[in-house]
Scaffold this motif. Sequence first.
Motif, PDB file in Angstrom:
ATOM      1  N   HIS A 127      96.835 -76.364  -9.839  1.00  0.00           N
ATOM      2  CA  HIS A 127      96.057 -76.301 -11.085  1.00  0.00           C
ATOM      3  C   HIS A 127      94.608 -75.913 -10.771  1.00  0.00           C
ATOM      4  N   THR A 128      94.094 -74.922 -11.530  1.00  0.00           N
ATOM      5  CA  THR A 128      92.665 -74.595 -11.428  1.00  0.00           C
ATOM      6  C   THR A 128      92.025 -74.923 -12.787  1.00  0.00           C
ATOM      7  N   PRO A 129      90.726 -75.215 -12.805  1.00  0.00           N
ATOM      8  CA  PRO A 129      90.104 -75.546 -14.092  1.00  0.00           C
ATOM      9  C   PRO A 129      90.099 -74.334 -15.033  1.00  0.00           C
ATOM     10  N   PRO A 130      90.179 -74.540 -16.372  1.00  0.00           N
ATOM     11  CA  PRO A 130      90.132 -73.417 -17.313  1.00  0.00           C
ATOM     12  C   PRO A 130      88.780 -72.691 -17.225  1.00  0.00           C
ATOM     13  N   ALA A 131      88.691 -71.476 -17.789  1.00  0.00           N
ATOM     14  CA  ALA A 131      87.458 -70.695 -17.736  1.00  0.00           C
ATOM     15  C   ALA A 131      86.291 -71.491 -18.321  1.00  0.00           C
ATOM     16  N   GLY A 132      85.151 -71.450 -17.642  1.00  0.00           N
ATOM     17  CA  GLY A 132      83.943 -72.144 -18.137  1.00  0.00           C
ATOM     18  C   GLY A 132      83.963 -73.639 -17.866  1.00  0.00           C
ATOM     19  N   ARG A 133      84.997 -74.121 -17.181  1.00  0.00           N
ATOM     20  CA  ARG A 133      85.116 -75.557 -16.900  1.00  0.00           C
ATOM     21  C   ARG A 133      85.240 -75.775 -15.394  1.00  0.00           C
ATOM     22  N   CYS A 134      85.002 -77.009 -14.975  1.00  0.00           N
ATOM     23  CA  CYS A 134      85.212 -77.367 -13.578  1.00  0.00           C
ATOM     24  C   CYS A 134      85.880 -78.730 -13.565  1.00  0.00           C
TER      25      CYS A 134
ATOM     26  N   ASN B 294      88.889 -82.089 -16.693  1.00  0.00           N
ATOM     27  CA  ASN B 294      87.945 -80.970 -16.525  1.00  0.00           C
ATOM     28  C   ASN B 294      86.779 -81.115 -17.504  1.00  0.00           C
ATOM     29  N   VAL B 295      85.596 -80.678 -17.052  1.00  0.00           N
ATOM     30  CA  VAL B 295      84.371 -80.814 -17.850  1.00  0.00           C
ATOM     31  C   VAL B 295      83.653 -79.477 -17.917  1.00  0.00           C
ATOM     32  N   GLN B 296      82.647 -79.373 -18.790  1.00  0.00           N
ATOM     33  CA  GLN B 296      81.903 -78.110 -18.906  1.00  0.00           C
ATOM     34  C   GLN B 296      81.232 -77.780 -17.574  1.00  0.00           C
ATOM     35  N   ALA B 297      81.253 -76.486 -17.229  1.00  0.00           N
ATOM     36  CA  ALA B 297      80.776 -76.091 -15.905  1.00  0.00           C
ATOM     37  C   ALA B 297      79.258 -75.939 -15.832  1.00  0.00           C
ATOM     38  N   GLY B 298      78.590 -76.120 -16.943  1.00  0.00           N
ATOM     39  CA  GLY B 298      77.142 -75.879 -17.017  1.00  0.00           C
ATOM     40  C   GLY B 298      76.330 -76.407 -15.839  1.00  0.00           C
ATOM     41  N   HIS B 299      76.463 -77.700 -15.512  1.00  0.00           N
ATOM     42  CA  HIS B 299      75.653 -78.293 -14.447  1.00  0.00           C
ATOM     43  C   HIS B 299      76.475 -78.574 -13.188  1.00  0.00           C
ATOM     44  N   ALA B 300      77.588 -77.845 -13.033  1.00  0.00           N
ATOM     45  CA  ALA B 300      78.513 -78.166 -11.929  1.00  0.00           C
ATOM     46  C   ALA B 300      77.940 -77.782 -10.565  1.00  0.00           C
ATOM     47  N   THR B 301      78.437 -78.467  -9.521  1.00  0.00           N
ATOM     48  CA  THR B 301      78.148 -78.038  -8.142  1.00  0.00           C
ATOM     49  C   THR B 301      79.402 -77.314  -7.641  1.00  0.00           C
ATOM     50  N   ARG B 302      79.245 -76.554  -6.525  1.00  0.00           N
ATOM     51  CA  ARG B 302      80.382 -75.743  -6.015  1.00  0.00           C
ATOM     52  C   ARG B 302      81.606 -76.604  -5.717  1.00  0.00           C
ATOM     53  N   SER B 303      81.317 -77.851  -5.287  1.00  0.00           N
ATOM     54  CA  SER B 303      82.435 -78.718  -4.862  1.00  0.00           C
ATOM     55  C   SER B 303      83.345 -79.134  -6.019  1.00  0.00           C
ATOM     56  N   GLN B 304      82.918 -78.812  -7.252  1.00  0.00           N
ATOM     57  CA  GLN B 304      83.775 -79.185  -8.392  1.00  0.00           C
ATOM     58  C   GLN B 304      84.762 -78.071  -8.781  1.00  0.00           C
ATOM     59  N   PHE B 305      84.638 -76.919  -8.101  1.00  0.00           N
ATOM     60  CA  PHE B 305      85.593 -75.825  -8.356  1.00  0.00           C
ATOM     61  C   PHE B 305      86.597 -75.806  -7.215  1.00  0.00           C
ATOM     62  N   HIS B 306      87.778 -76.266  -7.471  1.00  0.00           N
ATOM     63  CA  HIS B 306      88.800 -76.278  -6.418  1.00  0.00           C
ATOM     64  C   HIS B 306      90.170 -76.301  -7.076  1.00  0.00           C
ATOM     65  N   GLU B 307      91.179 -76.264  -6.244  1.00  0.00           N
ATOM     66  CA  GLU B 307      92.554 -76.265  -6.746  1.00  0.00           C
ATOM     67  C   GLU B 307      93.129 -77.672  -6.582  1.00  0.00           C
ATOM     68  N   ILE B 308      93.828 -78.129  -7.582  1.00  0.00           N
ATOM     69  CA  ILE B 308      94.485 -79.438  -7.446  1.00  0.00           C
ATOM     70  C   ILE B 308      95.978 -79.196  -7.304  1.00  0.00           C
ATOM     71  N   THR B 309      96.554 -79.787  -6.270  1.00  0.00           N
ATOM     72  CA  THR B 309      98.005 -79.633  -6.086  1.00  0.00           C
ATOM     73  C   THR B 309      98.698 -80.904  -6.562  1.00  0.00           C
ATOM     74  N   ALA B 310      99.575 -80.729  -7.557  1.00  0.00           N
ATOM     75  CA  ALA B 310     100.299 -81.882  -8.110  1.00  0.00           C
ATOM     76  C   ALA B 310     101.368 -82.351  -7.111  1.00  0.00           C
ATOM     77  N   PRO B 311     101.849 -83.595  -7.236  1.00  0.00           N
ATOM     78  CA  PRO B 311     102.902 -84.086  -6.336  1.00  0.00           C
ATOM     79  C   PRO B 311     104.143 -83.176  -6.324  1.00  0.00           C
ATOM     80  N   ASN B 312     104.421 -82.456  -7.418  1.00  0.00           N
ATOM     81  CA  ASN B 312     105.596 -81.563  -7.419  1.00  0.00           C
ATOM     82  C   ASN B 312     105.265 -80.177  -6.851  1.00  0.00           C
ATOM     83  N   GLY B 313     104.053 -80.022  -6.321  1.00  0.00           N
ATOM     84  CA  GLY B 313     103.669 -78.763  -5.667  1.00  0.00           C
ATOM     85  C   GLY B 313     102.961 -77.785  -6.577  1.00  0.00           C
ATOM     86  N   LYS B 314     102.966 -78.029  -7.885  1.00  0.00           N
ATOM     87  CA  LYS B 314     102.317 -77.094  -8.820  1.00  0.00           C
ATOM     88  C   LYS B 314     100.802 -77.127  -8.614  1.00  0.00           C
TER      89      LYS B 314
END
Length: 379
Positions: A220-227, A198-218
């Motif tokens: 993950h969303t980026p922490p606040a202020g990050r993408c 995850n990186v600072q969200a300052g110059h992010a595009t919308r496509s960088q905010f999404h959910e990542i699903t781990a192989p075990n199903g968990k």
Amino acid sequence: MFDEASIKDTVGDPSGVCLAEVGNMRLGGGNYNSILARGDNDLVLDALGARFHRMVRCIYIDPPYNNMESYAHYDDRDRHDVWISKLTRHVERLKNFLSEDGSIWISIDDHQVHYLKVALDQIFGRENFVSTIIWEHRKTRENRRAFSNNHEYVLVYAVDANLFKRRRNKLPYDETVKARFKNPDNDPRGPWQSISLNVQAGHATRSQFHEITAPNGKRHTPPAGRCWMYTAEKVLDLIEDNRIWFGKDGDGVPRLKRFLDEIEGGLTPQTLWRADEVGTTDTAKKDVLRLLPGETVFDTPKPEQLIERIIEISTNPGDMVLDSFLGSGTTASVALRTGRRFIGIERGEHMISHCHHRLKCLAEKYGSGVRYFEVQGIL
Ligand SMILES: C[S@@+](CC[C@H](N)C(=O)[O-])C[C@H]1O[C@@H](n2cnc3c(N)ncnc32)[C@H](O)[C@@H]1O
């Protein structure tokens, strides 16, 4: 006269160092790719100027700091205005020797660094100031003063700072850095290190905010202020290629695997140069003594590791390096050892007792591996 014609007269086999003495303008016989010149550095530069105009890739100088000390081999006391104007005029001369991608590195202490910086800004232009390196020149505490002074500076300027940045070398990965790369999942691509995904969200595009699903199903969303560093599609590809690490138990925050074998170019040099990496004045003194047992101790040598790092960043084998305050010969030694050509200038007796002998020892040690060395007698 020590002019181009007289230098050319001495050329034969182009594999030697020429020891020249400027003052009475005699030249040691010789074949040369590199030059040790004994004499006042302004005089020598004037004599060499036409031949080496814009041919030098790196100039390193370690001038007297005007610290009011008297050393065994030279005095370091002048009126401040005389000291700074002499040094300024000397650096103006040196600039003519630098190639378009050349750089100059000047050692200096806390008392003079600011005056010298202003003078250098005027010579090279503020836009060509590259950096101030802090070198930890002693590790022990100096208890006689209000503050124990443990560092010196190296001011770095380039003829063209942008070109210098494009062409300078990065530093090789040393064993400590390499040891940080491990292979806990036995990846066939070899050792790797995980970095944040995850990186600072300052110059992010919308496509960088999404959910990542781990192989075990968990999920993950980026922490606040990050993408996330990458889009969802790209992250899926990376998971597929086993390039995302979810920790040993698969439950951790996703991180990117960086493989040692895939990293290009090495490390960007940093500005803080620790004694453990590049030595201290004390280690340098001991090294010179070991090389030249029985010689009077030279009080202010620089460690070879310090100069090697400078030469490594600013030049490639075959390039020309110049030091016009050669002292005990450190820059010439490192240049010789690393396959660079050099011009070394020193006015003191120690050009012979230290520099010349030091280089001779080195040539003997390296045997035929050293191409550049053969001093044809002392004047
Ligand atoms: C601080 S020492 C350099 C030490 C060197 N970096 C080393 O590693 O040994 C400065 C040297 O500059 C020399 N020097 C001072 N003024 C000079 C001049 N005008 N021309 C040539 N050499 C000069 C001194 O004799 C002295 O050896």
